[in-house]
Scaffold this motif. Structure first.
Motif, short mmCIF file in Angstrom:
data_model
loop_
_atom_site.label_atom_id
_atom_site.label_comp_id
_atom_site.label_asym_id
_atom_site.label_seq_id
_atom_site.Cartn_x
_atom_site.Cartn_y
_atom_site.Cartn_z
N PHE A 16 0.83 -1.19 0.00
CA PHE A 16 0.00 0.00 0.00
C PHE A 16 0.87 1.25 0.00
O PHE A 16 0.56 2.26 -0.62
CB PHE A 16 -0.93 0.02 1.22
N ILE A 17 1.97 1.20 0.71
CA ILE A 17 2.90 2.32 0.72
C ILE A 17 3.60 2.43 -0.63
O ILE A 17 3.81 3.52 -1.15
CB ILE A 17 3.96 2.13 1.83
N PRO A 55 1.18 11.39 4.54
CA PRO A 55 0.12 11.63 5.54
C PRO A 55 -0.69 10.39 5.90
O PRO A 55 -1.47 10.43 6.85
CB PRO A 55 -0.77 12.69 4.86
N TRP A 56 -0.54 9.30 5.17
CA TRP A 56 -1.22 8.05 5.52
C TRP A 56 -0.37 7.16 6.41
O TRP A 56 -0.82 6.15 6.90
CB TRP A 56 -1.58 7.29 4.24
N ALA A 72 2.07 2.08 10.88
CA ALA A 72 0.74 1.67 10.47
C ALA A 72 0.37 2.49 9.23
O ALA A 72 0.97 3.53 8.97
CB ALA A 72 -0.29 1.88 11.58
N THR A 73 -0.62 2.00 8.50
CA THR A 73 -1.09 2.69 7.29
C THR A 73 -2.57 2.99 7.45
O THR A 73 -3.36 2.07 7.73
CB THR A 73 -0.87 1.81 6.05
N ILE A 74 -2.95 4.24 7.28
CA ILE A 74 -4.35 4.64 7.39
C ILE A 74 -5.04 4.33 6.06
O ILE A 74 -4.68 4.88 5.02
CB ILE A 74 -4.47 6.14 7.72
N ALA A 80 -6.90 1.25 10.20
CA ALA A 80 -5.47 1.28 9.87
C ALA A 80 -4.96 -0.16 9.78
O ALA A 80 -5.56 -1.08 10.35
CB ALA A 80 -4.68 2.05 10.92
N LEU A 81 -3.87 -0.33 9.06
CA LEU A 81 -3.22 -1.63 8.95
C LEU A 81 -1.85 -1.58 9.61
O LEU A 81 -1.18 -0.55 9.57
CB LEU A 81 -3.04 -2.04 7.48
#
Length: 235
Positions: A16-17, A55-56, A72-74, A80-81
């Protein structure tokens, strides 16, 4: 896995990143965008990230500890993950919190938002004995407020097979030590890497099983490594 090796495992959370900034994948028009980032400020090779550049990306804390536990990832204001190994056997949501809008762990920066974790969902096939399915979803007690410093990443709505191909550029972010034996570095780090084939990755790690549920990325021979950057190694 040796910390100094030039390739590492990256799974869904890191992906995701890597390429989740494509906002056509999600209905939220602001996902995957960082409006305050200077377009010329992206630094390659494990360097400090600018405030608001990611920002995520959030910090995952145990409430009674000052040190960030993991990244973590928003993915939505309410979810969040993180990596399942960051939670382990201590699955009590009330002891965890997620902080968005944070780049420097020392100063905070004044843009951060803290949200308590309400529920934890660890992938049902995750086990400590291997590195597959190392992902967990965190439902927050209250949603983040979307700002220039706190935003969601784009979650793909279709198959990712066309994107997970060797040579696809990724950007890895996280807090962690900048050397193998160093202390946690307080400023969010960023680094550019490329996806490599499963076959090549397996050849670099003959003692480990690289499965179809893993993504492997790196830049051979240039000293870039994320094994100490939480939580994007061994997921």
């Amino acid at each position: 896995m040796a910390h100094g090796t030039p390739l590492w495992y990256l799974a869904a959370l890191c992906f995701f990143i890597c390429i989740g900034t494509n906002h056509s994948w999600q209905n939220d028009p602001d996902c995957g965008t960082a409006p305050i980032t200077d377009p010329g400020s992206n630094i390659i090779g494990g360097s400090d990230a600018d405030t608001g550049e990611w920002p995520w990306h959030a910090a995952f804390f145990v409430n009674d500890q000052e040190e960030v536990r993991c990244g973590a990832t928003i993915i939505t204001p309410e979810w969040a993950l993180t990596a399942a190994n960051c939670i382990g056997f201590v699955q009590y949501p009330e002891i965890y919190s997620v902080v968005g809008g944070l780049t420097d762990l020392r100063s905070g920066g004044g843009q951060q938002q803290l949200r308590q974790v309400a529920e934890i969902f660890i992938h049902p096939q995750y086990t400590w004995s291997d590195n597959e399915y190392d992902i967990a979803a965190l439902k927050l007690a209250s949603p983040f407020v979307i700002t220039d410093y706190v935003r969601t990443i784009c979650v793909p709505q279709q198959s990712l097979e066309d994107y997970i191909v060797p040579g696809t550029p990724c950007e890895v972010t996280g807090w962690g030590s900048t050397t193998e034996t160093g202390y946690i570095y307080p400023v969010l780090q960023e680094m550019n890497v490329d996806i490599v084939s499963q076959e090549y990755c397996q050849s670099q790690y003959p003692d480990d099983e690289i499965t179809d549920n893993m993504i492997c990325a790196g830049v051979a021979g240039d000293g870039k490594d994320t094994c100490n950057w939480k939580p994007f190694c061994w997921t």
